[in-house]
Design an enzyme around this catalytic site. Structure first.
Site, PDB file in Angstrom:
ATOM      1  N   HIS A 267     -32.112  -3.719 -18.049  1.00  0.00           N
ATOM      2  CA  HIS A 267     -31.399  -2.712 -17.146  1.00  0.00           C
ATOM      3  C   HIS A 267     -31.797  -1.327 -17.256  1.00  0.00           C
ATOM      4  O   HIS A 267     -31.660  -0.843 -18.350  1.00  0.00           O
ATOM      5  CB  HIS A 267     -29.743  -2.847 -16.992  1.00  0.00           C
TER       6      HIS A 267
ATOM      7  N   ASP B  41     -24.290  -6.725 -15.423  1.00  0.00           N
ATOM      8  CA  ASP B  41     -24.776  -5.438 -16.485  1.00  0.00           C
ATOM      9  C   ASP B  41     -23.722  -5.352 -17.329  1.00  0.00           C
ATOM     10  O   ASP B  41     -23.518  -4.191 -18.091  1.00  0.00           O
ATOM     11  CB  ASP B  41     -25.187  -4.329 -15.654  1.00  0.00           C
TER      12      ASP B  41
ATOM     13  N   GLY C 222     -43.483  -6.432 -11.547  1.00  0.00           N
ATOM     14  CA  GLY C 222     -43.761  -7.367 -12.878  1.00  0.00           C
ATOM     15  C   GLY C 222     -44.504  -6.497 -13.902  1.00  0.00           C
ATOM     16  O   GLY C 222     -45.021  -7.225 -14.819  1.00  0.00           O
ATOM     17  N   SER C 223     -44.339  -5.319 -13.968  1.00  0.00           N
ATOM     18  CA  SER C 223     -44.807  -4.477 -15.064  1.00  0.00           C
ATOM     19  C   SER C 223     -44.203  -4.834 -16.307  1.00  0.00           C
ATOM     20  O   SER C 223     -44.843  -5.063 -17.426  1.00  0.00           O
ATOM     21  CB  SER C 223     -44.705  -3.156 -14.975  1.00  0.00           C
TER      22      SER C 223
ATOM     23  N   MET D 104     -33.785  -9.050  -8.836  1.00  0.00           N
ATOM     24  CA  MET D 104     -32.955  -8.284  -8.147  1.00  0.00           C
ATOM     25  C   MET D 104     -31.712  -9.117  -7.284  1.00  0.00           C
ATOM     26  O   MET D 104     -31.762  -8.868  -5.998  1.00  0.00           O
ATOM     27  CB  MET D 104     -33.568  -7.335  -6.933  1.00  0.00           C
ATOM     28  N   HIS D 105     -31.109  -9.847  -7.949  1.00  0.00           N
ATOM     29  CA  HIS D 105     -30.249 -10.718  -7.272  1.00  0.00           C
ATOM     30  C   HIS D 105     -29.126 -11.101  -8.372  1.00  0.00           C
ATOM     31  O   HIS D 105     -29.246 -11.486  -9.442  1.00  0.00           O
ATOM     32  CB  HIS D 105     -30.917 -12.129  -7.016  1.00  0.00           C
ATOM     33  N   ILE D 106     -27.958 -10.868  -7.799  1.00  0.00           N
ATOM     34  CA  ILE D 106     -26.592 -11.102  -8.684  1.00  0.00           C
ATOM     35  C   ILE D 106     -26.563 -12.519  -8.785  1.00  0.00           C
ATOM     36  O   ILE D 106     -26.295 -13.169  -7.629  1.00  0.00           O
ATOM     37  CB  ILE D 106     -25.559 -10.379  -8.077  1.00  0.00           C
TER      38      ILE D 106
ATOM     39  N   ASN E  50     -31.358  -9.776 -19.444  1.00  0.00           N
ATOM     40  CA  ASN E  50     -31.592  -8.999 -18.621  1.00  0.00           C
ATOM     41  C   ASN E  50     -31.936  -7.557 -18.987  1.00  0.00           C
ATOM     42  O   ASN E  50     -31.535  -7.054 -19.736  1.00  0.00           O
ATOM     43  CB  ASN E  50     -30.194  -8.778 -17.455  1.00  0.00           C
TER      44      ASN E  50
HETATM   45  N1  LIG Z   1     -24.195 -12.291 -12.876  1.00  0.00           N
HETATM   46  C1  LIG Z   1     -25.253 -11.609 -13.275  1.00  0.00           C
HETATM   47  N2  LIG Z   1     -26.429 -11.389 -12.685  1.00  0.00           N
HETATM   48  C2  LIG Z   1     -27.297 -10.316 -12.608  1.00  0.00           C
HETATM   49  C3  LIG Z   1     -26.931  -9.504 -13.697  1.00  0.00           C
HETATM   50  C4  LIG Z   1     -26.047  -9.589 -14.387  1.00  0.00           C
HETATM   51  O1  LIG Z   1     -25.850  -8.726 -15.498  1.00  0.00           O
HETATM   52  N3  LIG Z   1     -25.195 -10.541 -14.247  1.00  0.00           N
HETATM   53  N4  LIG Z   1     -28.270  -8.634 -13.860  1.00  0.00           N
HETATM   54  C5  LIG Z   1     -28.713  -8.143 -12.513  1.00  0.00           C
HETATM   55  C6  LIG Z   1     -29.780  -7.147 -12.581  1.00  0.00           C
HETATM   56  N5  LIG Z   1     -29.386  -5.936 -11.823  1.00  0.00           N
HETATM   57  C7  LIG Z   1     -29.245  -4.851 -12.691  1.00  0.00           C
HETATM   58  O2  LIG Z   1     -29.791  -4.894 -13.835  1.00  0.00           O
HETATM   59  C8  LIG Z   1     -29.160  -6.018 -10.592  1.00  0.00           C
HETATM   60  C9  LIG Z   1     -29.883  -6.560  -9.802  1.00  0.00           C
HETATM   61  C10 LIG Z   1     -29.271  -6.732  -8.380  1.00  0.00           C
HETATM   62  C11 LIG Z   1     -28.404  -6.315  -7.734  1.00  0.00           C
HETATM   63  C12 LIG Z   1     -27.763  -6.312  -6.385  1.00  0.00           C
HETATM   64  O3  LIG Z   1     -26.894  -5.373  -5.899  1.00  0.00           O
HETATM   65  N6  LIG Z   1     -28.321  -7.158  -5.685  1.00  0.00           N
HETATM   66  C13 LIG Z   1     -28.157  -7.449  -4.119  1.00  0.00           C
HETATM   67  C14 LIG Z   1     -29.371  -7.637  -3.577  1.00  0.00           C
HETATM   68  C15 LIG Z   1     -30.051  -6.342  -3.799  1.00  0.00           C
HETATM   69  C16 LIG Z   1     -31.721  -6.611  -2.845  1.00  0.00           C
HETATM   70  O4  LIG Z   1     -31.779  -7.856  -2.626  1.00  0.00           O
HETATM   71  O5  LIG Z   1     -32.443  -5.776  -2.704  1.00  0.00           O
HETATM   72  C17 LIG Z   1     -27.317  -8.646  -4.263  1.00  0.00           C
HETATM   73  O6  LIG Z   1     -27.776  -9.625  -5.163  1.00  0.00           O
HETATM   74  O7  LIG Z   1     -26.786  -8.911  -3.214  1.00  0.00           O
HETATM   75  C18 LIG Z   1     -27.453  -5.610  -8.882  1.00  0.00           C
HETATM   76  C19 LIG Z   1     -27.745  -5.693 -10.139  1.00  0.00           C
HETATM   77  C20 LIG Z   1     -29.479  -9.351 -12.159  1.00  0.00           C
HETATM   78  N7  LIG Z   1     -28.339 -10.312 -11.811  1.00  0.00           N
HETATM   79  N1  LIG Z   2     -30.732  -3.772 -11.615  1.00  0.00           N
HETATM   80  C1  LIG Z   2     -32.053  -4.288 -12.217  1.00  0.00           C
HETATM   81  C2  LIG Z   2     -33.084  -3.467 -12.342  1.00  0.00           C
HETATM   82  O1  LIG Z   2     -33.095  -2.485 -11.585  1.00  0.00           O
HETATM   83  N2  LIG Z   2     -34.069  -3.650 -12.948  1.00  0.00           N
HETATM   84  C3  LIG Z   2     -35.302  -2.846 -12.888  1.00  0.00           C
HETATM   85  O2  LIG Z   2     -36.313  -3.259 -12.019  1.00  0.00           O
HETATM   86  C4  LIG Z   2     -37.598  -2.882 -12.640  1.00  0.00           C
HETATM   87  C5  LIG Z   2     -38.601  -4.009 -12.695  1.00  0.00           C
HETATM   88  O3  LIG Z   2     -40.111  -3.312 -12.775  1.00  0.00           O
HETATM   89  P1  LIG Z   2     -41.070  -4.316 -13.023  1.00  0.00           P
HETATM   90  O4  LIG Z   2     -41.048  -5.216 -11.933  1.00  0.00           O
HETATM   91  O5  LIG Z   2     -42.257  -3.418 -12.981  1.00  0.00           O
HETATM   92  O6  LIG Z   2     -41.035  -5.167 -14.327  1.00  0.00           O
HETATM   93  C6  LIG Z   2     -37.032  -2.445 -13.941  1.00  0.00           C
HETATM   94  O7  LIG Z   2     -37.283  -0.906 -14.113  1.00  0.00           O
HETATM   95  C7  LIG Z   2     -35.882  -2.844 -14.212  1.00  0.00           C
HETATM   96  O8  LIG Z   2     -35.082  -2.122 -15.205  1.00  0.00           O
END
Ligand SMILES: Nc1nc2c(c(=O)[nH]1)N[C@@H](CN(C=O)c1ccc(C(=O)N[C@@H](CCC(=O)O)C(=O)O)cc1)CN2
Ligand SMILES: NCC(=O)N[C@@H]1O[C@H](COP(=O)([O-])[O-])[C@@H](O)[C@H]1O
Length: 228
Positions: A137, A177, A17-18, A104-106, A135
């Site tokens: 990234h 993304d 959460g930084s 971290m969830h799509i 988002n």
């Molecule tokens: N529909 C969308 N969902 C999300 C987006 C987006 O642009 N469109 N951005 C992501 C953030 N993200 C990268 O920036 C990202 C986060 C997580 C994953 C991923 O592969 N997650 C896995 C589980 C991973 C884990 O639990 O450690 C999953 O969801 O199965 C890819 C990209 C946020 N969502």
């Molecule tokens: N694909 C999504 C992804 O990688 N997001 C990344 O998670 C970190 C969250 O840091 P935080 O919890 O300290 O804010 C950040 O570096 C952000 O870019």
């Protein structure tokens, strides 16, 4: 529509959460005027970002809902049902903007369709005006979509495939993304440095652009009073 009350932000997190902290600290400063984080949602119980929210002044309400426990408790439900439940929690907070800050969830279309008013959830009003979702990234547009982007960019630099990396705030669409960039920042990688030094430099850039990107989209969707 001009704005007479604080612009409401919901932040979704999964980790330290930084970036949430950067938004907390920026609230009601010239960088993020007339804005209030009304809810922080995490899909991980141990996310330190939940602590940051509760330690804020005043404390920020939090919610927690993880995918696997949800599916275990509701064996007939799906990932889309989970995403709709997240959407319910979010929409009930009546945000002007939703920020994914290390979430971290799509998100499936099930979530996005609620936020744009395409789907009405039982027991709550249909969203009348699409709620934007952005988002953060840790890579440049189209470079390293998805998870583990920092490590992948650093490795590509070692191979001479890229000269630098960067980070961006982008609109969230179904394709991960691939949404329209809102703020893009190049970040240098220094030859021979350890990944930790690159990561530190990149996070400092993120803490700036997440505030800039939030302010920019808020001004689009809920302009301040008197602004043109
Ligand atoms: N529909 C969308 N969902 C999300 C987006 C987006 O642009 N469109 N951005 C992501 C953030 N993200 C990268 O920036 C990202 C986060 C997580 C994953 C991923 O592969 N997650 C896995 C589980 C991973 C884990 O639990 O450690 C999953 O969801 O199965 C890819 C990209 C946020 N969502
Ligand atoms: N694909 C999504 C992804 O990688 N997001 C990344 O998670 C970190 C969250 O840091 P935080 O919890 O300290 O804010 C950040 O570096 C952000 O870019």
């Amino acid at each position: 529509m001009s704005h007479s009350h604080k612009r409401r932000i919901v932040v979704l997190i999964s980790g330290s959460g930084s970036n949430l902290q950067a938004l907390i600290d920026a609230q009601n400063t010239p960088a993020l005027p007339d804005a209030k984080i009304v809810l922080v949602v995490s899909n991980r119980k141990a996310a330190y970002g939940l602590t940051r929210a509760l330690q804020a002044t005043p404390p920020i309400p939090t919610a927690y809902l993880a995918l696997q426990p949800y599916l275990k408790a509701n064996p007939k439900r799906t990932r889309q049902d989970y995403d709709r439940e997240i959407a319910r929690i979010v929409v009930e907070a009546k945000p002007d903007l939703v920020v994914l800050a290390g979430w971290m969830h799509i998100m499936s279309e099930a979530f996005l369709d609620v936020l744009i008013g395409e789907t009405q959830l039982e027991g709550i009003e249909r969203v009348s005006k699409p709620i934007p979702v952005i988002n953060l990234h840790p890579a440049l547009p189209g470079a390293f979509d998805g998870a583990h982007a920092i490590e992948r960019a650093f490795e590509a630099f070692q191979k001479g495939e890229i000269a630098h990396s960067g980070c961006m705030v982008h609109r969230v669409i179904k394709e991960v993304d691939r949404g329209e960039p809102v703020v893009v920042r190049n970040v240098e990688i220094v030859k021979g440095e350890p990944i930790e030094e690159f990561e530190t430099r990149l996070h400092k850039a993120e803490w700036e652009i997440i505030v800039q990107g939030t302010a920019k989209v808020l001004d689009d969707v809920a302009p301040l009073e008197g602004s043109s």
